[in-house]
Write a protein that holds these residues in place. Structure first.
Motif, short mmCIF file in Angstrom:
data_model
loop_
_atom_site.label_atom_id
_atom_site.label_comp_id
_atom_site.label_asym_id
_atom_site.label_seq_id
_atom_site.Cartn_x
_atom_site.Cartn_y
_atom_site.Cartn_z
N TYR B 17 -62.90 -81.17 52.41
CA TYR B 17 -63.29 -82.05 53.51
C TYR B 17 -64.77 -81.88 53.89
N VAL B 18 -65.25 -80.64 53.82
CA VAL B 18 -66.67 -80.43 54.11
C VAL B 18 -67.53 -81.16 53.08
N ASP B 67 -81.29 -84.08 47.23
CA ASP B 67 -81.01 -83.68 45.85
C ASP B 67 -80.42 -82.28 45.70
N ALA B 68 -80.84 -81.32 46.53
CA ALA B 68 -80.40 -79.94 46.31
C ALA B 68 -79.01 -79.68 46.89
N GLU B 69 -78.42 -78.55 46.50
CA GLU B 69 -77.14 -78.07 47.03
C GLU B 69 -77.29 -77.85 48.54
N PRO B 70 -76.37 -78.36 49.37
CA PRO B 70 -76.49 -78.11 50.82
C PRO B 70 -76.38 -76.61 51.09
N GLY B 86 -67.49 -69.41 55.20
CA GLY B 86 -68.11 -70.73 55.21
C GLY B 86 -67.64 -71.53 54.01
N ALA B 87 -67.70 -72.86 54.11
CA ALA B 87 -67.20 -73.71 53.03
C ALA B 87 -68.32 -74.18 52.10
N LEU B 88 -69.56 -73.78 52.37
CA LEU B 88 -70.66 -74.19 51.48
C LEU B 88 -70.89 -73.11 50.43
N LYS B 89 -71.11 -73.57 49.20
CA LYS B 89 -71.30 -72.61 48.10
C LYS B 89 -72.59 -71.82 48.26
N ARG B 90 -73.62 -72.50 48.80
CA ARG B 90 -74.92 -71.84 48.90
C ARG B 90 -75.13 -71.28 50.30
N VAL B 91 -75.33 -69.97 50.36
CA VAL B 91 -75.63 -69.31 51.64
C VAL B 91 -76.96 -68.59 51.48
#
Lengths: 406, 406
Positions: B17-18, B67-70, B86-91
């Protein structure tokens, strides 16, 4: 007079102290050439009015000018609340609700009417004021200059008055009860979450019994409120490395580190008590961390007195942790100011050269956190006195080990 | 799939969903010529990452470029928490704590590294971003233009997805239990505050039993956090006119109006149930207000379906109250959006011409408040469906009278 608990007229006390705070603010405004100050940050608006709207969807403002009566400006929905419980004589309204008659529909327009003339030097807390509101104020007031008063306000709030200290003392009694109850619940075999529930319930019972006239509300974000400010939570092992989080339905086991924490805010003022508990027997690595934590605390308490710089407190704790072999995971700070907020200016951290003074209230909590094995931290809420310090939280400041009986 | 409770992998659901929300944000960014969006408001950062740091002393940011990963950008102290929950791959990190390696010391400098090029069109929620941070971003990024994305984000959040609705359903079950328990406690002769304590305790017990994997945390101000988001409170008579406040140690008596309220936030999503209780027998004035309130609610429910405009809901309720003789104390709104926040966009108020759509979740709470005699308000949390609506809160939606047995 504030110390004779039960005999104090708190409503009167509040007004007297708020008046003193406003006077000091006006002195600083004069000294800095500031004509008017607009406060919107809930914690600071409370400091200068003793009014907590609890919800901040319709924010409250304190407007102080050099010559006029200081004003608590609230949305019409907060009218009765502000007039009866705020400590400022003058209350004005913005927005429409019920039969109330506001100065204007929008807060900025009401502020223009309150501040009067244009071309003034305006002070606001610019770390708090939103860009939208800043622009509205610019368009409506056309000030000559807008300056930030965040630093000035922080330095005022750093020394607590007797009223504030009396509230923090009450919060400290509550958090002692909260942590103690949670620890006993853990001993009985409760999960983290269940122990937190029991601790919170016990704090609320003590509130009913001992401090029924005090509010236990917090401050909300722009979209919410904190209607209850008596919290207990608990983290174990790797979860401790999160710093803060919801307790889980995990049942601590032999060899674990478990950290029950209680936070309370009574009459608008916070205290916290946090205790790392040894479950059964620790391995040698955790044992060393725990011992280091107790020694790091000792090194802070040894120099905790007027004149010591905040960064010296950090340096003392960091040295102990380094000696114990934890120099690569030093915390960013080892405590912080506490008062209207859970985390208030300033930090016990490197670079903070401010010297301790009587009346400051801080947390002492040199901690280690590591995802791999967990973390260790006791936190106490401490008042700096003429002679040194007084820990307002008192429940078991040393090593705490329990066996799970569940 | 979200509906088979107990079989859903929530961690997976959240990510899906995110991802959908980020995609929709990117579409809107493209359509509006926005190169990058920086989110800092805790509620919105949660919406786009499912990460709630609980404490906001060190805020979390979501940085989205076309363009980049959020990226979820957090202070180093929140590293483990953000990476695991967190649900984002990039931290990415800013600031120093422990062994973590940040991109930069300050958030703004880290954002510059994430966003890359200068001269871009930048979106931020300008009703939230502080003036200080705005200036920092300007100095560090030199954007060509900064635009507010508050309206765009509000319009995205107004329709809830299945995951959000599943969380709100759980919160609704909790608040039903909280209010019911508080009412029974009042019947037994408890004070407002005691009834709130029992209601809250019962909600936490139900949380342990039914939803042990869900977090019950809220969002904090810049100086605090909300570690527990299951609240019950209660106001009586003139105190109801405050709108929101700490319950008092007052024991309701015959002829009183008493208003127990339960708010819960489960997995990040709110529901509320508020009920006005008649103690014994009301005088004719209060009786008329109570009847008017029930009729005003009916008038809203009668037209609560896709296509109706928000202001029509207000108009319907206002007409009833006017007919009942309360036209001079009409409320400012008769409900609001609810979701990540207790009070979310939009208001059920005049001027709001947005049409209801399936998936919206709102409160229905046409109320009267008056310092003289008190007030009346029931609040339900309601989902707009294809056919009309479904009230997610279900406990006793009509008249509620009790006799105090204490």
């Amino acid at each position: 007079m504030i110390k004779r608990e039960g005999t104090v007229d708190y409503a009167l006390e509040k007004s007297v102290y708020v008046e003193m705070r406003i006077s000091r603010l006006k002195e600083k405004m004069s000294a800095n050439g500031i004509d008017a100050v607009i406060i919107r940050k809930p914690e600071t608006a409370f400091y200068f009015s003793n009014f907590n709207p609890v919800l901040n969807s319709h924010p409250a403002f304190v407007v102080v000018t050099l010559d006029a009566e200081p004003c608590l400006l609230v949305h019409s929905i907060r009218c009765a609340h502000a007039k009866e419980e705020g400590a400022l004589k003058r209350v004005e309204l913005y927005g429409k609700w019920g039969a109330n008659v506001p100065l204007a529909g929008k807060a900025a327009d009401a502020i223009r009417l309150l501040v009067g003339k244009e071309k003034l030097c305006l002070g606001m807390e610019l770390d708090d004021i939103s860009m939208d509101f800043y622009q509205e104020i610019q368009e409506v007031l056309h000030p000559d200059k807008i300056v930030s008063v965040s630093g000035l306000v922080n330095m005022m709030k750093i020394i607590k008055d007797e009223y504030e200290i009396s509230c923090i003392r009450k919060s400290a009694r509550l958090v002692d009860r909260g942590v103690e109850t949670a620890i006993h619940a853990l001993e009985r075999g409760c999960s983290e979450a269940e122990a937190a529930t029991e601790g919170q319930y016990a704090m609320r019972k003590l509130w009913h019994e001992k401090f029924p006239d005090m509010e236990v509300c917090g401050f909300g974000t722009s979209e919410g409120g904190m209607i209850d400010s008596l919290h207990v939570w608990c983290l174990s092992n790797g979860h401790i490395a999160y710093g803060c989080d919801c307790p889980k339905h995990y049942h601590p086991q032999n060899g674990d580190l478990t950290l029950p924490m209680a936070w309370a805010k009574t009459g608008g003022y916070h205290a916290e008590n946090e205790r790392t508990i040894i479950i059964g027997e620790l391995d040698s690595y955790k044992r060393r961390a725990y011992d280091g934590m107790l020694r790091a605390r000792e090194s802070i308490f040894n120099i905790l007195r007027p004149g010591t710089a905040f960064e010296d407190l950090y340096r003392a704790a960091a040295q102990v942790y380094t000696d114990y072999g934890f120099g690569d995971i030093l915390p960013g700070r080892v405590g912080h100011g506490i008062g209207c907020s859970a985390h208030e200016f300033p930090s016990l951290a490197m670079g903070n050269k401010i010297a301790l003074k009587p009346g400051m209230v801080i947390t002492v909590e040199p901690g280690l956190m590591d995802k791999g094995w967990g973390g260790v931290r006791h936190s106490d809420t401490v008042l700096i006195t003429e002679e040194g310090y007084e820990s307002l939280t008192k429940y078991n400041m040393g090593e705490i080990s329990i066996q799970i009986r569940g």
